[in-house]
Design a protein around this motif. Sequence first.
Motif, short mmCIF file in Angstrom:
data_model
loop_
_atom_site.label_atom_id
_atom_site.label_comp_id
_atom_site.label_asym_id
_atom_site.label_seq_id
_atom_site.Cartn_x
_atom_site.Cartn_y
_atom_site.Cartn_z
N GLU A 1 -8.04 0.48 2.57
CA GLU A 1 -8.82 -0.57 3.24
C GLU A 1 -8.61 -1.91 2.55
OE1 GLU A 1 -12.44 2.43 4.63
OE2 GLU A 1 -12.79 0.89 3.11
N LEU A 2 -8.58 -1.89 1.23
CA LEU A 2 -8.34 -3.12 0.47
C LEU A 2 -7.01 -3.74 0.85
CD1 LEU A 2 -8.68 -5.17 -1.83
CD2 LEU A 2 -7.90 -3.42 -3.43
N TYR B 1 -4.05 -3.94 14.22
CA TYR B 1 -3.89 -2.73 13.43
C TYR B 1 -2.61 -1.98 13.79
CZ TYR B 1 -5.16 0.79 16.97
OH TYR B 1 -5.16 1.62 18.05
N ALA B 2 -2.09 -2.21 15.00
CA ALA B 2 -0.83 -1.57 15.41
C ALA B 2 0.37 -2.16 14.66
CB ALA B 2 -0.63 -1.72 16.91
N ASP B 3 0.18 -3.29 13.96
CA ASP B 3 1.26 -3.86 13.15
C ASP B 3 1.62 -2.95 11.98
OD1 ASP B 3 1.28 -6.04 14.81
OD2 ASP B 3 0.17 -7.35 13.44
N ALA C 1 -11.58 -1.94 6.45
CA ALA C 1 -12.15 -0.79 7.16
C ALA C 1 -12.30 -1.09 8.64
CB ALA C 1 -13.50 -0.41 6.55
N GLU C 2 -12.76 -2.30 8.97
CA GLU C 2 -12.90 -2.69 10.37
C GLU C 2 -11.53 -2.81 11.03
OE1 GLU C 2 -16.02 -3.04 11.92
OE2 GLU C 2 -16.50 -2.07 10.00
N PHE C 3 -10.57 -3.36 10.30
CA PHE C 3 -9.23 -3.55 10.85
C PHE C 3 -8.56 -2.22 11.17
CE2 PHE C 3 -4.62 -4.24 10.15
CZ PHE C 3 -4.39 -5.21 11.11
N ARG D 1 -11.48 -2.69 14.98
CA ARG D 1 -12.72 -3.38 15.35
C ARG D 1 -12.70 -4.86 14.95
NH1 ARG D 1 -15.37 1.66 13.56
NH2 ARG D 1 -15.70 0.68 11.52
N THR D 2 -11.52 -5.41 14.77
CA THR D 2 -11.43 -6.84 14.48
C THR D 2 -10.82 -7.55 15.69
OG1 THR D 2 -9.26 -6.48 13.43
CG2 THR D 2 -11.19 -6.57 11.99
#
Length: 322
Positions: free
Chosen positions: A78-79, A93-95, A237-239, A243-244
Motif C-alpha cells: 500500500e505504501l 490501479y490498472a496501471d 489502500a484506496e488505490f 476507490r480513488t
Amino acid sequence: MIPNQREILEDETSSRPLRDRSTVETLVSRFKGDEAHTAKDVLAVEEPLEIQLGYGPADSRRTKSISVTMRTPGHDFELVAGFLLTEGVVSDYADIGEISYVAGRASDLRSEEPSLSEDLILPYQPERNVVRVDLAPDVSVSLANLERNFYTTSSCGICGKASLLALRTVCPPRYLNRFQVSAHVLCSLPDKLRAAQEVFDRTGGLHASGMFDAEGHLHSIREDVGRHNAVDKLLGAEFLADRTPVHDRLLFLSGRASFELLQKALMGGIPMVVSVGAPSSLAVQVAKEFDMTLVGFLRGDHFNVYQGAERIVGDFGVKENL
C-alpha cells in the motif's frame, strides 16, 4: 495481477507477524527521582524500504530503483502504491501489473542501475525491505518524474510558486468540492484516531493518518514513523481497491500539515485535510489554489480553518477579532 487486500496482508505477514515487524523490545534504565531500575521498553521499528520500478514494452522491460524511504514495516505494498499515485507515476490501479518483494540484499538485486540502498544494512528481513512494482506494458513513464525530491519536499529549495506550478502539471482534473462536515464531528476526530492507534499505544513514537466520512466514522487508519508514509499507505489502500479519487472522505493527520501532505491528498482526490498541528504557508497556498478545505490546530473544541470555512456546518456565528 494486483493481489487483493487479504492477499497483500497475508503475503506481508506470512513469515513474520506484522506486530513483530512493526515493534521491537529493548532494555532501558528507567529513572524515578534518584532511583533506577532496568525495564523493557517497546520501540517502533524503522527500516529502509527500497522501491524498484519495472516498466517498458513486454519485449524490452527495464528495472529502475526510484526511492528509498525509512518506514515502519507493514502495509508495504500500500505504501508503494500510494507513493506512485501521489508522485504522479500512476493514475489508475490498472496501471500496476504486479507488486512483489525482491529477495536478497540490495547489492544482489536485479536492477539495471545502482541500487539506492546498496550501502544500507537491511536489518531483520532484507527480502522484505525491497519492493518491485511492475507496470503494465502500455504505461508510459516519465523518467524525469522518478527523481524522488524533484519538487515535493520543503527542504528542496524550490520556491512556492514553482512548486505550485509543478503540482498543476501532474494533479488530477479539478472537481466541485461539496464535502461538508459539522464542527461537532471535527472535534470528535482526535479521540477516535487516538483510540485506533494500536502501535502508538505500545511505542508512543508513530504518526497516524486516518480517513473519516462526513459523519465522523473512521474508515481506515495507518501508522508509520514517517507522516508521509502513513498517508501513502492510507491512499495506497484506496488505490489498490480502485476507490480513488476519494471525494467523500477527509484526511486526518496526527501531526502538522505540510506542502507534501497536501500534495498527496490532492493527488488522491481528498477534499478536506484536518490536522492537530499547524499547516505550513505553502500547504495553505495549495488548499487555496485547489479549493481544498484545510483545518489546523484541532484540539478539544478549538480549531482554525485556513480555507473552505463555508464547508464547516453548524449553528454558530463567526466573530472577527483581528
